[in-house]
Write a protein that holds these residues in place. Sequence first.
Motif, PDB file in Angstrom:
ATOM      1  N   PRO A   5       0.690  -1.093   0.104  1.00  0.00           N
ATOM      2  CA  PRO A   5      -0.033   0.032   0.056  1.00  0.00           C
ATOM      3  C   PRO A   5       0.885   1.379  -0.060  1.00  0.00           C
ATOM      4  CG  PRO A   5      -0.250  -1.168   2.218  1.00  0.00           C
ATOM      5  CD  PRO A   5       0.610  -2.127   1.093  1.00  0.00           C
ATOM      6  N   ASP A   6       2.147   1.166   0.532  1.00  0.00           N
ATOM      7  CA  ASP A   6       2.889   2.416   0.510  1.00  0.00           C
ATOM      8  C   ASP A   6       3.160   2.718  -0.798  1.00  0.00           C
ATOM      9  OD1 ASP A   6       2.834   2.713   3.276  1.00  0.00           O
ATOM     10  OD2 ASP A   6       4.410   1.509   3.618  1.00  0.00           O
ATOM     11  N   GLU A  10       2.370   6.023  -3.171  1.00  0.00           N
ATOM     12  CA  GLU A  10       3.543   6.918  -3.585  1.00  0.00           C
ATOM     13  C   GLU A  10       2.875   7.297  -5.349  1.00  0.00           C
ATOM     14  OE1 GLU A  10       7.110   4.901  -3.361  1.00  0.00           O
ATOM     15  OE2 GLU A  10       7.423   5.712  -1.229  1.00  0.00           O
ATOM     16  N   ALA A  11       2.598   6.227  -5.695  1.00  0.00           N
ATOM     17  CA  ALA A  11       2.201   6.280  -7.255  1.00  0.00           C
ATOM     18  C   ALA A  11       0.780   7.258  -7.334  1.00  0.00           C
ATOM     19  CB  ALA A  11       1.916   4.833  -8.048  1.00  0.00           C
ATOM     20  N   VAL A  12       0.026   6.870  -6.580  1.00  0.00           N
ATOM     21  CA  VAL A  12      -1.295   7.906  -6.539  1.00  0.00           C
ATOM     22  C   VAL A  12      -0.973   9.319  -6.327  1.00  0.00           C
ATOM     23  CG1 VAL A  12      -3.710   8.437  -5.254  1.00  0.00           C
ATOM     24  CG2 VAL A  12      -2.887   5.865  -5.999  1.00  0.00           C
ATOM     25  N   LEU A  13      -0.060   9.554  -5.403  1.00  0.00           N
ATOM     26  CA  LEU A  13       0.224  10.920  -4.903  1.00  0.00           C
ATOM     27  C   LEU A  13       0.986  11.576  -6.409  1.00  0.00           C
ATOM     28  CD1 LEU A  13       0.332  13.078  -2.970  1.00  0.00           C
ATOM     29  CD2 LEU A  13       2.577  12.128  -1.953  1.00  0.00           C
ATOM     30  N   ALA A  14       1.818  10.861  -6.857  1.00  0.00           N
ATOM     31  CA  ALA A  14       2.521  11.216  -8.171  1.00  0.00           C
ATOM     32  C   ALA A  14       1.456  11.761  -9.241  1.00  0.00           C
ATOM     33  CB  ALA A  14       3.505  10.421  -8.626  1.00  0.00           C
ATOM     34  N   TRP A  32     -10.210   4.918  -3.114  1.00  0.00           N
ATOM     35  CA  TRP A  32     -10.623   5.839  -2.031  1.00  0.00           C
ATOM     36  C   TRP A  32      -9.705   5.180  -1.055  1.00  0.00           C
ATOM     37  CZ3 TRP A  32     -13.357   9.780  -1.686  1.00  0.00           C
ATOM     38  CH2 TRP A  32     -14.275  10.160  -2.890  1.00  0.00           C
ATOM     39  N   GLU A  33      -9.134   3.912  -0.829  1.00  0.00           N
ATOM     40  CA  GLU A  33      -8.474   3.725   0.401  1.00  0.00           C
ATOM     41  C   GLU A  33      -7.081   4.378   0.290  1.00  0.00           C
ATOM     42  OE1 GLU A  33      -8.038  -0.435   0.927  1.00  0.00           O
ATOM     43  OE2 GLU A  33     -10.193  -0.839   0.734  1.00  0.00           O
ATOM     44  N   ALA A  34      -6.658   4.572  -0.954  1.00  0.00           N
ATOM     45  CA  ALA A  34      -5.270   5.380  -1.130  1.00  0.00           C
ATOM     46  C   ALA A  34      -5.471   6.750  -0.732  1.00  0.00           C
ATOM     47  CB  ALA A  34      -4.806   5.104  -2.596  1.00  0.00           C
ATOM     48  N   LEU A  35      -6.515   7.265  -1.208  1.00  0.00           N
ATOM     49  CA  LEU A  35      -6.750   8.709  -0.984  1.00  0.00           C
ATOM     50  C   LEU A  35      -6.905   8.894   0.614  1.00  0.00           C
ATOM     51  CD1 LEU A  35      -9.058   9.787  -3.707  1.00  0.00           C
ATOM     52  CD2 LEU A  35      -6.930  10.449  -3.597  1.00  0.00           C
ATOM     53  N   ASN A  36      -7.598   7.923   1.320  1.00  0.00           N
ATOM     54  CA  ASN A  36      -7.675   7.942   2.761  1.00  0.00           C
ATOM     55  C   ASN A  36      -6.416   8.073   3.402  1.00  0.00           C
ATOM     56  OD1 ASN A  36     -10.586   8.357   2.658  1.00  0.00           O
ATOM     57  ND2 ASN A  36     -10.927   6.349   2.807  1.00  0.00           N
ATOM     58  N   ALA A  40      -4.749  10.843   6.022  1.00  0.00           N
ATOM     59  CA  ALA A  40      -4.305  10.496   7.258  1.00  0.00           C
ATOM     60  C   ALA A  40      -2.924  11.055   7.143  1.00  0.00           C
ATOM     61  CB  ALA A  40      -4.288   8.950   7.286  1.00  0.00           C
ATOM     62  N   ARG A  41      -1.933  10.934   6.268  1.00  0.00           N
ATOM     63  CA  ARG A  41      -0.673  11.379   6.461  1.00  0.00           C
ATOM     64  C   ARG A  41      -0.623  13.136   6.104  1.00  0.00           C
ATOM     65  NH1 ARG A  41       2.168   8.050   1.708  1.00  0.00           N
ATOM     66  NH2 ARG A  41       3.958   9.410   2.252  1.00  0.00           N
ATOM     67  N   GLY A  42      -1.554  13.950   5.729  1.00  0.00           N
ATOM     68  CA  GLY A  42      -1.521  15.180   5.876  1.00  0.00           C
ATOM     69  C   GLY A  42      -1.036  15.508   4.414  1.00  0.00           C
ATOM     70  N   LEU A  43      -1.079  14.848   3.424  1.00  0.00           N
ATOM     71  CA  LEU A  43      -0.721  15.077   1.776  1.00  0.00           C
ATOM     72  C   LEU A  43      -1.792  15.841   1.129  1.00  0.00           C
ATOM     73  CD1 LEU A  43       1.793  12.121   1.534  1.00  0.00           C
ATOM     74  CD2 LEU A  43       2.223  14.406   2.002  1.00  0.00           C
ATOM     75  N   ILE A  44      -3.081  15.510   1.661  1.00  0.00           N
ATOM     76  CA  ILE A  44      -4.138  15.996   0.829  1.00  0.00           C
ATOM     77  C   ILE A  44      -5.404  16.274   1.723  1.00  0.00           C
ATOM     78  CG2 ILE A  44      -3.722  14.729  -1.297  1.00  0.00           C
ATOM     79  CD1 ILE A  44      -6.164  12.790  -0.614  1.00  0.00           C
TER      80      ILE A  44
END
Length: 78
Positions: A5-6, A10-14, A32-36, A40-44
């Motif tokens: 999942p990490d 990373e790919a979704v964020l990029a 949705w799980e990746a966005l959540n 949670a990590r404060g990136l979006i």
Amino acid sequence: MPLDPDRIDEAVLALLLLGLHDGDRVWKSFDWEALNRLHARGLISNPVGKAQSVVITAQGKEQAQALRDALFGAERRP
């Protein structure tokens, strides 16, 4: 094969960076799980809601640019 999942995050964020519009808004058309997890990590901003986009934080934008270049960058050819 189990998925990491990490690495997915990373790919979704990029990829979110490719849909950047109106300053710091990005389209939220990813898992949705990746966005959540990114939220949670404060990136979006929180992806839950009727809006079709989220705000990418300054930290998220910085990480997204580095990941975009690392994952998808191509060296210029002569």
